[in-house]
Design a protein around this motif. Structure first.
Motif, PDB file in Angstrom:
ATOM      1  N   MET A   1      -6.764   5.591   8.628  1.00 58.09           N
ATOM      2  CA  MET A   1      -7.970   6.449   7.737  1.00 58.09           C
ATOM      3  C   MET A   1      -8.538   5.661   6.441  1.00 58.09           C
ATOM      4  SD  MET A   1      -6.672   9.829   5.727  1.00 58.09           S
ATOM      5  CE  MET A   1      -6.274  10.616   7.224  1.00 58.09           C
ATOM      6  N   PRO A   2      -9.477   5.492   6.195  1.00 57.73           N
ATOM      7  CA  PRO A   2     -10.128   4.916   5.061  1.00 57.73           C
ATOM      8  C   PRO A   2      -9.408   5.574   3.484  1.00 57.73           C
ATOM      9  CG  PRO A   2     -12.090   5.388   6.116  1.00 57.73           C
ATOM     10  CD  PRO A   2     -10.672   6.349   6.715  1.00 57.73           C
ATOM     11  N   TRP A   3      -9.072   4.710   2.766  1.00 58.69           N
ATOM     12  CA  TRP A   3      -8.083   5.081   1.603  1.00 58.69           C
ATOM     13  C   TRP A   3      -9.074   6.431   0.813  1.00 58.69           C
ATOM     14  CZ3 TRP A   3     -10.079   5.155  -3.379  1.00 58.69           C
ATOM     15  CH2 TRP A   3     -11.137   4.168  -3.798  1.00 58.69           C
ATOM     16  N   GLN A   4     -10.159   6.407   0.653  1.00 65.76           N
ATOM     17  CA  GLN A   4     -11.015   7.484   0.109  1.00 65.76           C
ATOM     18  C   GLN A   4     -10.484   8.876   0.535  1.00 65.76           C
ATOM     19  OE1 GLN A   4     -12.373   4.618   1.365  1.00 65.76           O
ATOM     20  NE2 GLN A   4     -13.693   3.682  -0.042  1.00 65.76           N
ATOM     21  N   GLN A   5     -10.386   8.724   1.872  1.00 68.13           N
ATOM     22  CA  GLN A   5     -10.270  10.232   2.643  1.00 68.13           C
ATOM     23  C   GLN A   5      -8.706  10.528   2.408  1.00 68.13           C
ATOM     24  OE1 GLN A   5     -11.061   9.586   6.617  1.00 68.13           O
ATOM     25  NE2 GLN A   5     -13.461   9.395   6.260  1.00 68.13           N
ATOM     26  N   LYS A   6      -7.795   9.607   1.727  1.00 68.68           N
ATOM     27  CA  LYS A   6      -6.386   9.868   1.657  1.00 68.68           C
ATOM     28  C   LYS A   6      -6.254  10.588   0.265  1.00 68.68           C
ATOM     29  CE  LYS A   6      -4.600   5.944   3.903  1.00 68.68           C
ATOM     30  NZ  LYS A   6      -3.856   4.854   3.766  1.00 68.68           N
ATOM     31  N   ILE A   7      -7.205  10.616  -0.550  1.00 71.15           N
ATOM     32  CA  ILE A   7      -7.286  10.900  -1.999  1.00 71.15           C
ATOM     33  C   ILE A   7      -6.513  12.372  -2.031  1.00 71.15           C
ATOM     34  CG2 ILE A   7      -8.645  11.324  -4.175  1.00 71.15           C
ATOM     35  CD1 ILE A   7      -7.986   8.389  -3.828  1.00 71.15           C
ATOM     36  N   PRO A   8      -7.353  13.427  -1.418  1.00 75.67           N
ATOM     37  CA  PRO A   8      -7.152  14.744  -1.754  1.00 75.67           C
ATOM     38  C   PRO A   8      -5.345  15.053  -1.140  1.00 75.67           C
ATOM     39  CG  PRO A   8      -9.111  14.647  -0.425  1.00 75.67           C
ATOM     40  CD  PRO A   8      -8.345  13.315  -0.560  1.00 75.67           C
ATOM     41  N   TYR A   9      -4.834  14.354  -0.096  1.00 75.07           N
ATOM     42  CA  TYR A   9      -3.610  14.329   0.262  1.00 75.07           C
ATOM     43  C   TYR A   9      -2.717  13.746  -0.913  1.00 75.07           C
ATOM     44  CZ  TYR A   9      -6.265  15.582   4.491  1.00 75.07           C
ATOM     45  OH  TYR A   9      -7.081  15.930   5.185  1.00 75.07           O
ATOM     46  N   LEU A  10      -2.944  12.707  -1.571  1.00 72.22           N
ATOM     47  CA  LEU A  10      -1.943  12.089  -2.427  1.00 72.22           C
ATOM     48  C   LEU A  10      -2.049  12.441  -3.868  1.00 72.22           C
ATOM     49  CD1 LEU A  10      -2.674   8.597  -0.716  1.00 72.22           C
ATOM     50  CD2 LEU A  10      -0.550  10.133  -0.395  1.00 72.22           C
ATOM     51  N   MET A  11      -3.178  13.474  -4.028  1.00 74.44           N
ATOM     52  CA  MET A  11      -3.431  13.670  -5.435  1.00 74.44           C
ATOM     53  C   MET A  11      -1.952  14.022  -6.353  1.00 74.44           C
ATOM     54  SD  MET A  11      -6.182  13.438  -6.847  1.00 74.44           S
ATOM     55  CE  MET A  11      -6.070  14.397  -8.400  1.00 74.44           C
ATOM     56  N   ASN A  12      -1.466  13.426  -7.344  1.00 71.88           N
ATOM     57  CA  ASN A  12      -0.405  13.983  -8.134  1.00 71.88           C
ATOM     58  C   ASN A  12       0.984  13.589  -7.489  1.00 71.88           C
ATOM     59  OD1 ASN A  12      -1.646  15.284 -10.291  1.00 71.88           O
ATOM     60  ND2 ASN A  12      -2.208  17.035  -9.053  1.00 71.88           N
ATOM     61  N   GLN A  13       0.585  12.633  -6.592  1.00 73.37           N
ATOM     62  CA  GLN A  13       2.023  11.970  -5.664  1.00 73.37           C
ATOM     63  C   GLN A  13       2.088  10.614  -6.020  1.00 73.37           C
ATOM     64  OE1 GLN A  13       3.767  13.990  -3.579  1.00 73.37           O
ATOM     65  NE2 GLN A  13       2.416  15.595  -4.270  1.00 73.37           N
ATOM     66  N   PRO A  14       3.575  10.074  -6.052  1.00 82.23           N
ATOM     67  CA  PRO A  14       3.763   8.834  -6.102  1.00 82.23           C
ATOM     68  C   PRO A  14       3.087   7.901  -4.913  1.00 82.23           C
ATOM     69  CG  PRO A  14       5.682   9.998  -5.424  1.00 82.23           C
ATOM     70  CD  PRO A  14       4.670  10.892  -5.574  1.00 82.23           C
ATOM     71  N   ILE A  15       2.510   6.777  -5.498  1.00 77.70           N
ATOM     72  CA  ILE A  15       1.683   6.120  -4.557  1.00 77.70           C
ATOM     73  C   ILE A  15       1.814   4.532  -5.033  1.00 77.70           C
ATOM     74  CG2 ILE A  15       0.051   7.723  -4.200  1.00 77.70           C
ATOM     75  CD1 ILE A  15      -1.690   5.641  -6.122  1.00 77.70           C
ATOM     76  N   GLU A  16       1.525   3.691  -3.882  1.00 73.83           N
ATOM     77  CA  GLU A  16       1.305   2.221  -4.273  1.00 73.83           C
ATOM     78  C   GLU A  16      -0.007   2.084  -3.652  1.00 73.83           C
ATOM     79  OE1 GLU A  16       1.820  -1.612  -4.435  1.00 73.83           O
ATOM     80  OE2 GLU A  16       3.285  -0.157  -5.041  1.00 73.83           O
ATOM     81  N   VAL A  17      -0.732   1.117  -4.755  1.00 72.36           N
ATOM     82  CA  VAL A  17      -2.131   0.753  -4.332  1.00 72.36           C
ATOM     83  C   VAL A  17      -1.999  -0.897  -4.177  1.00 72.36           C
ATOM     84  CG1 VAL A  17      -4.388   0.500  -5.555  1.00 72.36           C
ATOM     85  CG2 VAL A  17      -2.949   2.494  -5.959  1.00 72.36           C
ATOM     86  N   SER A  18      -2.812  -1.305  -2.978  1.00 70.27           N
ATOM     87  CA  SER A  18      -2.870  -2.726  -2.642  1.00 70.27           C
ATOM     88  C   SER A  18      -4.521  -3.064  -3.158  1.00 70.27           C
ATOM     89  CB  SER A  18      -2.598  -2.952  -1.431  1.00 70.27           C
ATOM     90  OG  SER A  18      -3.291  -2.482  -0.528  1.00 70.27           O
ATOM     91  N   PHE A  19      -4.283  -4.126  -3.478  1.00 65.83           N
ATOM     92  CA  PHE A  19      -5.840  -4.488  -4.143  1.00 65.83           C
ATOM     93  C   PHE A  19      -6.337  -5.832  -3.396  1.00 65.83           C
ATOM     94  CE2 PHE A  19      -3.777  -3.102  -7.984  1.00 65.83           C
ATOM     95  CZ  PHE A  19      -4.940  -1.910  -8.146  1.00 65.83           C
ATOM     96  N   VAL A  20      -7.612  -5.928  -3.095  1.00 60.75           N
ATOM     97  CA  VAL A  20      -8.270  -7.057  -2.223  1.00 60.75           C
ATOM     98  C   VAL A  20      -7.778  -8.318  -2.541  1.00 60.75           C
ATOM     99  CG1 VAL A  20     -10.139  -5.563  -1.592  1.00 60.75           C
ATOM    100  CG2 VAL A  20     -10.222  -7.075  -3.646  1.00 60.75           C
ATOM    101  N   ASP A  21      -7.241  -8.671  -3.935  1.00 58.64           N
ATOM    102  CA  ASP A  21      -6.788  -9.722  -4.179  1.00 58.64           C
ATOM    103  C   ASP A  21      -5.374 -10.128  -3.790  1.00 58.64           C
ATOM    104  OD1 ASP A  21      -5.311  -8.427  -6.162  1.00 58.64           O
ATOM    105  OD2 ASP A  21      -6.275  -9.482  -7.885  1.00 58.64           O
ATOM    106  N   GLY A  22      -4.690  -9.146  -3.126  1.00 59.52           N
ATOM    107  CA  GLY A  22      -3.323  -9.533  -2.895  1.00 59.52           C
ATOM    108  C   GLY A  22      -2.396  -8.809  -3.685  1.00 59.52           C
ATOM    109  N   THR A  23      -2.833  -8.464  -4.841  1.00 56.77           N
ATOM    110  CA  THR A  23      -1.685  -7.717  -5.803  1.00 56.77           C
ATOM    111  C   THR A  23      -1.582  -6.167  -5.615  1.00 56.77           C
ATOM    112  OG1 THR A  23      -3.492  -7.397  -7.434  1.00 56.77           O
ATOM    113  CG2 THR A  23      -2.266  -9.484  -7.596  1.00 56.77           C
ATOM    114  N   GLY A  24      -0.628  -5.718  -6.285  1.00 55.84           N
ATOM    115  CA  GLY A  24      -0.411  -4.057  -6.056  1.00 55.84           C
ATOM    116  C   GLY A  24      -0.092  -3.439  -7.170  1.00 55.84           C
ATOM    117  N   THR A  25       0.059  -2.168  -7.416  1.00 62.30           N
ATOM    118  CA  THR A  25       0.849  -1.419  -8.404  1.00 62.30           C
ATOM    119  C   THR A  25       0.979  -0.326  -7.825  1.00 62.30           C
ATOM    120  OG1 THR A  25       0.505  -0.678 -10.680  1.00 62.30           O
ATOM    121  CG2 THR A  25      -1.529  -0.363  -9.372  1.00 62.30           C
ATOM    122  N   SER A  26       2.070   0.371  -8.565  1.00 59.73           N
ATOM    123  CA  SER A  26       2.316   1.831  -8.144  1.00 59.73           C
ATOM    124  C   SER A  26       2.467   2.768  -9.366  1.00 59.73           C
ATOM    125  CB  SER A  26       4.073   1.734  -7.518  1.00 59.73           C
ATOM    126  OG  SER A  26       4.652   1.300  -8.513  1.00 59.73           O
ATOM    127  N   GLY A  27       2.434   4.047  -9.029  1.00 62.95           N
ATOM    128  CA  GLY A  27       2.461   5.203  -9.859  1.00 62.95           C
ATOM    129  C   GLY A  27       1.927   6.502  -9.515  1.00 62.95           C
TER     130      GLY A  27
END
Length: 69
Positions: A1-27
């Motif tokens: 599933m494309p990440w844009q479609q995950k937004i409603p399910y993950l709102m106000n939840q802890p997440i990990e984001v991966s970026f196209v440059d290979g880095t990431g962040t969480s929050g």
């Protein structure tokens, strides 16, 4: 599933984001606004920051798995 479609399910939840440059962040996912992904990140002690990332830099978003109980 494309990440844009995950937004409603993950709102106000802890997440990990991966970026196209290979880095990431969480929050905590705050949403998407004006072409920016909004993530509340922990800095240190009791300090947090609402960070904004351009949506074109995001590769995927993952929700944290639940704890076995």
């Amino acid at each position: 599933m494309p990440w844009q479609q995950k937004i409603p399910y993950l709102m106000n939840q802890p997440i990990e984001v991966s970026f196209v440059d290979g880095t990431g962040t969480s929050g905590v996912l705050y949403g998407v606004s004006g072409g920016k992904l909004l993530v509340m990140e922990y800095l240190y002690h009791a300090q947090f920051a609402l960070r904004q990332y351009d949506v074109f830099t995001v590769q995927d978003i993952y929700g944290y798995p639940g704890c076995p109980g």
